[in-house]
Scaffold this motif. Structure first.
Motif, PDB file in Angstrom:
ATOM      1  N   LEU A  90       0.824  -1.210   0.000  1.00  0.00           N
ATOM      2  CA  LEU A  90       0.000   0.000   0.000  1.00  0.00           C
ATOM      3  C   LEU A  90       0.862   1.265   0.000  1.00  0.00           C
ATOM      4  N   VAL A  91       2.033   1.191   0.644  1.00  0.00           N
ATOM      5  CA  VAL A  91       2.912   2.352   0.767  1.00  0.00           C
ATOM      6  C   VAL A  91       3.417   2.758  -0.619  1.00  0.00           C
ATOM      7  N   GLY A  92       3.301   4.044  -0.910  1.00  0.00           N
ATOM      8  CA  GLY A  92       3.743   4.565  -2.196  1.00  0.00           C
ATOM      9  C   GLY A  92       2.644   4.662  -3.238  1.00  0.00           C
ATOM     10  N   ARG A  93       1.496   4.055  -2.979  1.00  0.00           N
ATOM     11  CA  ARG A  93       0.409   4.141  -3.963  1.00  0.00           C
ATOM     12  C   ARG A  93      -0.247   5.513  -3.909  1.00  0.00           C
ATOM     13  N   GLU A  94      -0.666   5.981  -5.071  1.00  0.00           N
ATOM     14  CA  GLU A  94      -1.356   7.256  -5.154  1.00  0.00           C
ATOM     15  C   GLU A  94      -2.812   7.073  -4.750  1.00  0.00           C
ATOM     16  N   VAL A  95      -3.346   8.107  -4.109  1.00  0.00           N
ATOM     17  CA  VAL A  95      -4.729   8.096  -3.647  1.00  0.00           C
ATOM     18  C   VAL A  95      -5.510   9.149  -4.431  1.00  0.00           C
ATOM     19  N   TYR A  96      -6.658   8.744  -4.957  1.00  0.00           N
ATOM     20  CA  TYR A  96      -7.528   9.631  -5.720  1.00  0.00           C
ATOM     21  C   TYR A  96      -8.937   9.561  -5.158  1.00  0.00           C
ATOM     22  N   SER A  97      -9.685  10.667  -5.290  1.00  0.00           N
ATOM     23  CA  SER A  97     -11.106  10.611  -4.946  1.00  0.00           C
ATOM     24  C   SER A  97     -11.800   9.819  -6.041  1.00  0.00           C
ATOM     25  N   ASN A  98     -13.020   9.363  -5.765  1.00  0.00           N
ATOM     26  CA  ASN A  98     -13.721   8.602  -6.804  1.00  0.00           C
ATOM     27  C   ASN A  98     -14.123   9.492  -7.981  1.00  0.00           C
ATOM     28  N   ASN A  99     -13.900  10.805  -7.854  1.00  0.00           N
ATOM     29  CA  ASN A  99     -14.123  11.730  -8.970  1.00  0.00           C
ATOM     30  C   ASN A  99     -12.850  11.948  -9.788  1.00  0.00           C
ATOM     31  N   GLY A 100     -11.770  11.250  -9.427  1.00  0.00           N
ATOM     32  CA  GLY A 100     -10.527  11.349 -10.184  1.00  0.00           C
ATOM     33  C   GLY A 100      -9.590  12.449  -9.740  1.00  0.00           C
ATOM     34  N   VAL A 101      -9.845  13.079  -8.583  1.00  0.00           N
ATOM     35  CA  VAL A 101      -8.993  14.148  -8.081  1.00  0.00           C
ATOM     36  C   VAL A 101      -7.865  13.538  -7.252  1.00  0.00           C
ATOM     37  N   PHE A 102      -6.617  13.896  -7.575  1.00  0.00           N
ATOM     38  CA  PHE A 102      -5.467  13.407  -6.816  1.00  0.00           C
ATOM     39  C   PHE A 102      -5.548  13.918  -5.388  1.00  0.00           C
ATOM     40  N   VAL A 103      -5.417  13.013  -4.404  1.00  0.00           N
ATOM     41  CA  VAL A 103      -5.469  13.371  -2.990  1.00  0.00           C
ATOM     42  C   VAL A 103      -4.066  13.413  -2.400  1.00  0.00           C
ATOM     43  N   GLY A 104      -3.276  12.369  -2.646  1.00  0.00           N
ATOM     44  CA  GLY A 104      -1.925  12.298  -2.102  1.00  0.00           C
ATOM     45  C   GLY A 104      -1.340  10.919  -2.314  1.00  0.00           C
ATOM     46  N   GLU A 105      -0.303  10.607  -1.530  1.00  0.00           N
ATOM     47  CA  GLU A 105       0.389   9.330  -1.663  1.00  0.00           C
ATOM     48  C   GLU A 105       0.485   8.664  -0.297  1.00  0.00           C
ATOM     49  N   VAL A 106       0.240   7.363  -0.259  1.00  0.00           N
ATOM     50  CA  VAL A 106       0.285   6.621   1.001  1.00  0.00           C
ATOM     51  C   VAL A 106       1.721   6.566   1.513  1.00  0.00           C
ATOM     52  N   GLU A 107       1.912   7.020   2.765  1.00  0.00           N
ATOM     53  CA  GLU A 107       3.229   6.980   3.397  1.00  0.00           C
ATOM     54  C   GLU A 107       3.318   5.905   4.472  1.00  0.00           C
ATOM     55  N   ASP A 108       2.176   5.536   5.055  1.00  0.00           N
ATOM     56  CA  ASP A 108       2.175   4.538   6.126  1.00  0.00           C
ATOM     57  C   ASP A 108       0.752   4.039   6.315  1.00  0.00           C
ATOM     58  N   GLY A 156      -6.180  -0.824  -5.922  1.00  0.00           N
ATOM     59  CA  GLY A 156      -5.640  -1.448  -7.124  1.00  0.00           C
ATOM     60  C   GLY A 156      -4.291  -0.815  -7.394  1.00  0.00           C
ATOM     61  N   ASP A 157      -4.050  -0.449  -8.641  1.00  0.00           N
ATOM     62  CA  ASP A 157      -2.819   0.271  -8.965  1.00  0.00           C
ATOM     63  C   ASP A 157      -2.795   1.615  -8.245  1.00  0.00           C
ATOM     64  N   VAL A 158      -3.989   2.174  -8.033  1.00  0.00           N
ATOM     65  CA  VAL A 158      -4.157   3.381  -7.220  1.00  0.00           C
ATOM     66  C   VAL A 158      -5.233   3.057  -6.180  1.00  0.00           C
ATOM     67  N   ILE A 159      -5.379   3.949  -5.204  1.00  0.00           N
ATOM     68  CA  ILE A 159      -6.387   3.761  -4.163  1.00  0.00           C
ATOM     69  C   ILE A 159      -7.453   4.829  -4.354  1.00  0.00           C
ATOM     70  N   LEU A 160      -8.712   4.417  -4.360  1.00  0.00           N
ATOM     71  CA  LEU A 160      -9.821   5.352  -4.505  1.00  0.00           C
ATOM     72  C   LEU A 160     -10.510   5.539  -3.165  1.00  0.00           C
ATOM     73  N   VAL A 161     -10.801   6.806  -2.827  1.00  0.00           N
ATOM     74  CA  VAL A 161     -11.536   7.111  -1.601  1.00  0.00           C
ATOM     75  C   VAL A 161     -12.862   7.770  -1.972  1.00  0.00           C
ATOM     76  N   ASN A 162     -13.853   7.567  -1.127  1.00  0.00           N
ATOM     77  CA  ASN A 162     -15.172   8.150  -1.346  1.00  0.00           C
ATOM     78  C   ASN A 162     -15.196   9.626  -1.025  1.00  0.00           C
ATOM     79  N   ASP A 163     -15.595  10.448  -1.954  1.00  0.00           N
ATOM     80  CA  ASP A 163     -15.941  11.849  -1.734  1.00  0.00           C
ATOM     81  C   ASP A 163     -15.101  12.549  -0.680  1.00  0.00           C
ATOM     82  N   VAL A 164     -13.800  12.533  -0.851  1.00  0.00           N
ATOM     83  CA  VAL A 164     -12.910  13.071   0.177  1.00  0.00           C
ATOM     84  C   VAL A 164     -13.161  14.553   0.429  1.00  0.00           C
ATOM     85  N   ILE A 165     -13.494  15.324  -0.578  1.00  0.00           N
ATOM     86  CA  ILE A 165     -13.707  16.767  -0.392  1.00  0.00           C
ATOM     87  C   ILE A 165     -14.925  17.002   0.490  1.00  0.00           C
TER      88      ILE A 165
END
Length: 97
Positions: A11-29, A73-82
């Motif tokens: 999981l560490v190093g994967r990019e995190v995006y909202s389910n709308n495709g907005v980049f949130v950040g990168e998993v550090e821990d 998956g290759d990236v992590i999707l989160v629900n409606d982060v905003i």
């Protein structure tokens, strides 16, 4: 989240995006519940400055509760982060790391 066991370190190093495709950040821990042997949160850094402007000090990160994770998956999707950040109160699990 399909039930297939994965190494936590993947999981560490994967990019995190909202389910709308907005980049949130990168998993550090990851945050773990050792008694239940489950991941309870993701520490996310390298945050999207536009998304977190005025909320999080530059260079800090956030802890995203794992229940907000929609897919891994290759990236992590989160629900409606905003929307969730705007509705966060003191009782929420989100915290600066």
């Amino acid at each position: 989240m399909d039930g297939t066991p994965q190494e936590i370190t993947t999981l560490v190093g994967r990019e995190v995006y909202s389910n709308n495709g907005v980049f949130v950040g990168e998993v550090e821990d990851v945050r773990l519940d050792l008694q239940q042997e489950v991941v309870t949160g993701l520490a996310v850094g390298q945050l999207n400055q536009e998304l977190f402007a005025g909320r999080i000090e530059r260079g800090k990160g956030v802890m995203i509760p794992y229940r907000w994770i929609r897919a891994v998956g290759d990236v992590i999707l989160v629900n409606d982060v905003i929307e969730r950040l705007e509705g966060t109160n003191d009782e929420e699990e989100e915290a600066v790391v």
